[in-house]
Write a protein that holds these residues in place. Sequence first.
Motif, short mmCIF file in Angstrom:
data_model
loop_
_atom_site.label_atom_id
_atom_site.label_comp_id
_atom_site.label_asym_id
_atom_site.label_seq_id
_atom_site.Cartn_x
_atom_site.Cartn_y
_atom_site.Cartn_z
N GLY A 44 0.78 -1.22 0.00
CA GLY A 44 0.00 0.00 0.00
C GLY A 44 0.82 1.27 0.00
N ARG A 100 4.61 1.09 -5.14
CA ARG A 100 3.46 0.53 -5.86
C ARG A 100 3.87 -0.34 -7.04
N SER A 121 -4.66 -1.99 -5.64
CA SER A 121 -3.91 -0.78 -5.30
C SER A 121 -3.07 -0.31 -6.48
N ARG A 126 -5.95 1.45 -8.47
CA ARG A 126 -5.56 2.60 -7.64
C ARG A 126 -6.67 2.92 -6.63
N GLU A 131 -7.81 3.37 -3.15
CA GLU A 131 -7.19 3.73 -1.87
C GLU A 131 -7.63 2.86 -0.70
N ARG A 148 -6.16 -1.54 0.90
CA ARG A 148 -5.41 -2.10 2.03
C ARG A 148 -6.35 -2.38 3.20
#
Length: 201
Positions: A99, A104, A175, A179, A181, A184
């Motif tokens: 995360g 990434r 993630s 993408r 958020e 996690r």
Amino acid sequence: MDTLTAKSEATYATIINAALDMAAADGIGKLSLGELAKRTGISKSGVFSRVGSLEALQTAVLDEYDRRFAEEIFMPSLQQPKGLPRLIAQVHAWANRVGNESLRNSCLYSAGAFEYDDQNGPLRDRLQKGVEAWRASLRKTILQAIELGQLKPDTDPGQLVYEIYSLVVGLIHDSRFLRDEPARKYMLNAFDRLIAAYGHA
């Protein structure tokens, strides 16, 4: 250590660090000795003399990735009691690593697994070896938790390893690709429910 040896080791570290960054951004299969020479300012012959073949470079990059992964995920967990506390620490640290925005694109194994899943060769074998080593570590910790009575005695270690690994792969996907958020948080919530299901009532 003499000056010449220190300089040689520093140059090698520069090469491996740059190669690791390249592999994290573009994939382990996209490494190139020529591009690496450009990025480091070291001649192609200088790069070759220190790392040898492209295959040797890929292996060295994965070795360094493994070392950093163990340093960040595995070693700190050893400060926790054996069994479930150690397993939870490993998975939480792993989730934090995935995360982390700056990391990434750094999951070399997940990217490599998809890229080389239907190809045979030394690089695929090395990637598989790395994944199996980490899964074996998870399995060992799970077995300790079973032996200590922290998980149900009929817990299937292989099944639990599969489920934990699947959660992490899902986190990497959401993630990195989506993408998303909250990914996690969703992954750790799912992990908590998973451990509760295997734990004693």
